[in-house]
Design a protein around this motif. Structure first.
Motif, mmCIF file in Angstrom:
data_model
loop_
_atom_site.group_PDB
_atom_site.id
_atom_site.type_symbol
_atom_site.label_atom_id
_atom_site.label_comp_id
_atom_site.label_asym_id
_atom_site.label_seq_id
_atom_site.Cartn_x
_atom_site.Cartn_y
_atom_site.Cartn_z
ATOM 1 N N GLU A 100 -4.425 0.246 11.177
ATOM 2 C CA GLU A 100 -3.527 0.978 12.065
ATOM 3 C C GLU A 100 -2.368 1.598 11.295
ATOM 4 O O GLU A 100 -1.652 2.454 11.827
ATOM 5 C CB GLU A 100 -2.984 0.047 13.148
ATOM 6 N N ARG A 101 -2.209 1.183 10.030
ATOM 7 C CA ARG A 101 -1.040 1.615 9.249
ATOM 8 C C ARG A 101 -1.410 2.371 7.978
ATOM 9 O O ARG A 101 -0.640 3.227 7.532
ATOM 10 C CB ARG A 101 -0.185 0.383 8.935
ATOM 11 N N VAL A 102 -2.551 2.033 7.367
ATOM 12 C CA VAL A 102 -3.042 2.769 6.195
ATOM 13 C C VAL A 102 -4.559 2.841 6.279
ATOM 14 O O VAL A 102 -5.192 2.004 6.930
ATOM 15 C CB VAL A 102 -2.622 2.087 4.865
ATOM 16 N N PRO A 103 -5.191 3.829 5.622
ATOM 17 C CA PRO A 103 -6.658 3.864 5.588
ATOM 18 C C PRO A 103 -7.202 2.631 4.863
ATOM 19 O O PRO A 103 -6.675 2.230 3.827
ATOM 20 C CB PRO A 103 -6.970 5.141 4.810
ATOM 21 N N VAL A 104 -8.261 2.028 5.410
ATOM 22 C CA VAL A 104 -8.848 0.820 4.821
ATOM 23 C C VAL A 104 -10.353 0.999 4.665
ATOM 24 O O VAL A 104 -11.040 1.440 5.599
ATOM 25 C CB VAL A 104 -8.574 -0.429 5.687
ATOM 26 N N HIS A 105 -10.857 0.660 3.492
ATOM 27 C CA HIS A 105 -12.291 0.602 3.207
ATOM 28 C C HIS A 105 -12.601 -0.842 2.824
ATOM 29 O O HIS A 105 -11.792 -1.501 2.167
ATOM 30 C CB HIS A 105 -12.653 1.540 2.059
ATOM 31 N N ALA A 122 0.830 -1.201 0.000
ATOM 32 C CA ALA A 122 0.000 0.000 0.000
ATOM 33 C C ALA A 122 0.867 1.254 0.000
ATOM 34 O O ALA A 122 0.501 2.280 -0.593
ATOM 35 C CB ALA A 122 -0.931 -0.006 1.198
ATOM 36 N N ASP A 123 1.999 1.206 0.702
ATOM 37 C CA ASP A 123 2.953 2.318 0.718
ATOM 38 C C ASP A 123 2.290 3.631 1.125
ATOM 39 O O ASP A 123 2.499 4.668 0.505
ATOM 40 C CB ASP A 123 3.620 2.445 -0.651
ATOM 41 N N GLY A 124 1.472 3.565 2.176
ATOM 42 C CA GLY A 124 0.819 4.756 2.697
ATOM 43 C C GLY A 124 -0.479 5.127 2.008
ATOM 44 O O GLY A 124 -1.206 6.022 2.470
ATOM 45 N N ARG A 125 -0.803 4.464 0.899
ATOM 46 C CA ARG A 125 -2.010 4.789 0.145
ATOM 47 C C ARG A 125 -3.210 4.027 0.710
ATOM 48 O O ARG A 125 -3.052 2.973 1.322
ATOM 49 C CB ARG A 125 -1.813 4.431 -1.332
ATOM 50 N N PRO A 126 -4.433 4.519 0.488
ATOM 51 C CA PRO A 126 -5.621 3.811 0.971
ATOM 52 C C PRO A 126 -5.735 2.418 0.354
ATOM 53 O O PRO A 126 -5.325 2.189 -0.793
ATOM 54 C CB PRO A 126 -6.786 4.710 0.521
ATOM 55 N N ALA A 127 -6.287 1.479 1.137
ATOM 56 C CA ALA A 127 -6.456 0.100 0.694
ATOM 57 C C ALA A 127 -7.934 -0.266 0.705
ATOM 58 O O ALA A 127 -8.697 0.200 1.560
ATOM 59 C CB ALA A 127 -5.675 -0.849 1.595
#
Length: 245
Positions: A59-64, A38-43
């Motif tokens: 906890e590490r990247v935004p997740v939908h 993901a490298d910081g991008r939303p997943a």
């Protein structure tokens, strides 16, 4: 809308049925690799379920998440940190959500819950439609056990205790299979049966689905630890990249 095999009764005990999937040595590498990709991008998680992966990843990247079963989402919502994961109720072969994502993923053999080839292609198209150019789609899926079945045999026992017997049934003409579960609360004196259909699919077939959806294979490993994928690997973790433009 497809049939929901993960309604209230199944959802209530879903996590208990696969405790090994929550073990740190299993879940840790899964989340680590997804966070890196993901490298910081939303997943976006297709079939987010009870949040086994989405919650620690969030906890590490935004997740939908997209999930067909409201009962499974209710289990997710009862867990700490659930407010970090936005969920859309819908079919992962057709549901669209707002925004673009750097990563989409589908874990734990869930592509097999989609029981036609056309709908499996649509699942890839759903992932691609949400990805930014260069975004990644990750699928974890088992390799069919057909090579280990004697000629003419259709059944493979994958779990056997006094409390539970699990049997996979294969139809090689249609690539359909059924997981039959025989569960007992009295040490094996009586059993109740539930059956869930799947469509098994080979890695090469998934690569073609990805091409149809505008993606190309970037990596394929035997597991989340990046171990090499070989002819004897029982499963694969594959990564496809959305082709720019």
């Amino acid at each position: 809308m497809p049939h929901n095999y993960f309604d209230t009764d199944v959802a209530a005990t879903y996590d208990e049925g696969s405790p090994e999937m929550f073990a740190p040595e299993v879940l840790g590498p899964t989340v680590d690799l997804l966070a890196e990709l993901a490298d910081g991008r939303p997943a976006l998680e297709l079939a987010v379920g009870t949040g086994r992966v989405a919650l620690p990843l969030s906890e590490r990247v935004p997740v939908h998440g997209i999930e067909l079963s409201a009962a499974m989402v209710a289990q997710l919502r009862a867990k700490p940190g659930a407010d970090r994961v936005e969920v859309t109720i819908g079919d992962m072969t057709s549901t669209r959500v707002e925004g673009r994502f750097g990563l989409a993923y589908l874990v734990f053999n869930t592509i097999g819950n989609v029981t036609t080839q056309d709908d499996q292609v649509r699942c890839f198209e759903t992932a691609a439609a949400h990805l930014e150019p260069g975004g990644l789609f990750v699928v974890e899926n088992g390799i069919p056990v057909l090579r280990r079945l004697p000629d003419g045999e259709r059944f493979s026992v994958f779990h056997h205790t006094d409390e539970h017997v699990g049997v996979d049934e294969y139809d090689t003409a249609t690539q359909l299979m059924w997981s039959h579960h025989y569960s007992s609360d009295d040490g094996g004196a009586t059993y109740r049966r539930t059956s869930v259909p799947f469509r098994y699919v080979w890695p090469a077939e998934l690569d073609l689905m990805a091409r149809i959806a505008g993606m190309r294979l970037r990596e394929r490993w035997a597991d989340w630890d990046r171990s090499p994928f070989t002819s004897t690997s029982p499963k694969h973790v594959s990564v496809w990249e959305k082709i720019s433009g």
